[in-house]
Write an enzyme that holds these catalytic residues in place. Structure first.
Site, short mmCIF file in Angstrom:
data_model
loop_
_atom_site.label_atom_id
_atom_site.label_comp_id
_atom_site.label_asym_id
_atom_site.label_seq_id
_atom_site.Cartn_x
_atom_site.Cartn_y
_atom_site.Cartn_z
CB SER A 136 -1.06 -0.32 1.29
OG SER A 136 -1.83 1.35 1.05
CE1 TYR A 160 -3.73 -2.05 4.34
CE2 TYR A 160 -3.56 0.36 4.58
CZ TYR A 160 -3.85 -1.54 4.08
OH TYR A 160 -3.23 -1.62 2.59
CE LYS A 164 -1.54 -4.09 3.11
NZ LYS A 164 -1.52 -5.28 2.52
#
Length: 168
Positions: A136, A160, A164
């Site tokens: 991402s 988040y 990743k």
């Protein structure tokens, strides 16, 4: 025929990837917990494939969570007893809301990192050494540039993004 495991295969990107790979005659093993998707997408995949004139394709679906090592191991074991074993994985499974990750970071670490770790361990056990991981742009944090390059500094600013990076 090459057999590929796709985690998160009933999600938006996963299902489109399935279509592309099925058009190229790959055998697919799709794993999804369906917490952010619907298994009914598999019926839509069949309709799309028929509209493309492809009536015969090989797709198996297993509903479950990649955090469940026994579930994953059973899939690899079952698929290794067929003519072709799983040769590679395209890993799309994971939670993906920045806001939710801020509200519940432990859920994101558990799902995204522990789930990926379990997947990698089972892949290693079955000597499956090829993986494509869906990363991402959030790993780069705030950026004033319109285009992001892979050599930019990795500086996630939310849970988040941190998960990743941890998987990468």
């Amino acid at each position: 025929m090459i057999k590929i495991l796709i985690t998160g295969g009933t999600g938006f990107i996963g299902s489109h990837t399935c279509i592309s790979l099925l058009e190229q005659k790959f055998q697919l093993v799709v794993v999804d917990s369906c917490i952010n998707s619907d298994p009914l997408i598999l019926d839509k995949l069949k309709i799309i494939m028929k509209s493309k004139g492809i009536n015969n394709f090989n797709l198996k679906f297993y509903k479950g969570d990649i955090r469940d090592k026994v579930f994953l191991e059973n899939i690899f074991l079952k698929e290794s007893t067929t003519k072709e074993r799983i040769e590679g994985v395209i890993h799309f499974a994971g939670l993906k809301s920045v806001n939710e990750s801020v509200e519940n970071p432990f859920l994101y670490w558990d799902n995204n990192v522990i789930g990926s770790f379990n997947l990698l361990k089972i892949m290693d056990k079955f000597e499956c050494r090829t993986i494509v991981f869906s990363s991402s742009a959030t790993i780069y944090g705030k950026n004033s540039k319109k285009s992001i390059m892979e050599n930019f500094i990795i500086n996630p600013i939310n849970p988040y993004g941190h998960t990743k990076v941890a998987v990468e």
